[in-house]
Design a protein around this motif. Structure first.
Motif, PDB file in Angstrom:
ATOM      1  N   ARG A   8       0.833  -1.206   0.000  1.00 13.02           N
ATOM      2  CA  ARG A   8       0.000   0.000   0.000  1.00 13.02           C
ATOM      3  C   ARG A   8       0.863   1.250   0.000  1.00 13.02           C
ATOM      4  O   ARG A   8       1.926   1.286   0.603  1.00 13.02           O
ATOM      5  CB  ARG A   8      -0.894   0.036   1.225  1.00 13.02           C
ATOM      6  N   ARG A  22       5.540   4.077  -2.153  1.00 15.91           N
ATOM      7  CA  ARG A  22       5.439   2.670  -1.757  1.00 15.91           C
ATOM      8  C   ARG A  22       6.798   2.204  -1.258  1.00 15.91           C
ATOM      9  O   ARG A  22       7.814   2.473  -1.872  1.00 15.91           O
ATOM     10  CB  ARG A  22       4.983   1.819  -2.930  1.00 15.91           C
ATOM     11  N   GLY A  52       2.189   0.314   5.210  1.00  9.70           N
ATOM     12  CA  GLY A  52       2.931   0.407   3.952  1.00  9.70           C
ATOM     13  C   GLY A  52       4.290  -0.264   4.034  1.00  9.70           C
ATOM     14  O   GLY A  52       5.073  -0.205   3.094  1.00  9.70           O
TER      15      GLY A  52
END
Length: 182
Positions: A8, A22, A52
């Motif tokens: 994510r 990212r 992330g």
């Protein structure tokens, strides 16, 4: 060809005005079709994904078998800052709990943990409890070389600012798969 899967998007800095990007990705060689896991209803996995800093895929290996590969990118500065270390350890603990769920399925947790595995209490406790194995350390028979050096990496690097922040952790099934593949 290859299939490239991304974690994510997230804030790339420590403040709200930083750019988004990212941090993690996994590349799988075709024709294999990896499946990104979907943690609906699992608060730990949702937190990992939202950070992330973690991505997990299931990879078919043939004959109805599969393995899991996860990547983790630790918090920069975790080896020096106690607050960042605590946050990093919490994310690592959640990633290792996920790995523990896959007892008989090979599970590899790979990454730049931004802390030497031997200095992470979460990793050390997991190894002592038999929850995971430091595959990289085992391959080098307990003497894994450093993977990071402030100012740049080089062969035979050592000295101040040199450490090992990258590794591959696996469950017993993953470790067995590596050892039987020698």
């Amino acid at each position: 060809g290859y299939k490239l899967l991304f974690g994510r998007g997230c804030n790339m800095g420590q403040d709200a005005s930083s750019s988004w990007g990212r941090r993690v990705a996994i590349m799988v060689r075709a024709p294999v079709e990896p499946v990104i896991t979907n943690p609906q209803g699992d608060a730990d996995l949702e937190m990992l994904l939202a950070s992330g800093r973690w991505l997990e895929v299931m990879v078919p290996t043939g004959n109805g078998q599969h393995m899991f590969i996860a990547t983790f990118y630790g918090i920069s500065g975790a080896s020096l800052d106690p607050t960042l270390k605590k946050q990093n350890e919490e994310l690592l603990a959640r990633a290792l709990l996920r790995k523990k769920q896959m007892q008989s399925v090979p599970y590899f947790l790979c990454g730049d943990f931004n802390i030497d595995p031997s200095k992470s209490q979460v990793i050390c406790n997991s190894i002592r409890a038999g929850i995971c194995h430091d595959i990289f350390q085992e391959i080098f028979k307990g003497s894994a070389p450093p993977t990071y050096r402030k100012g740049g990496i080089s062969p035979q690097m050592n000295g101040k600012g040199t450490t090992r922040i990258d590794t591959i952790l696996g469950n017993m099934s993953a470790t067995h798969a590596c050892n039987s593949g020698k």
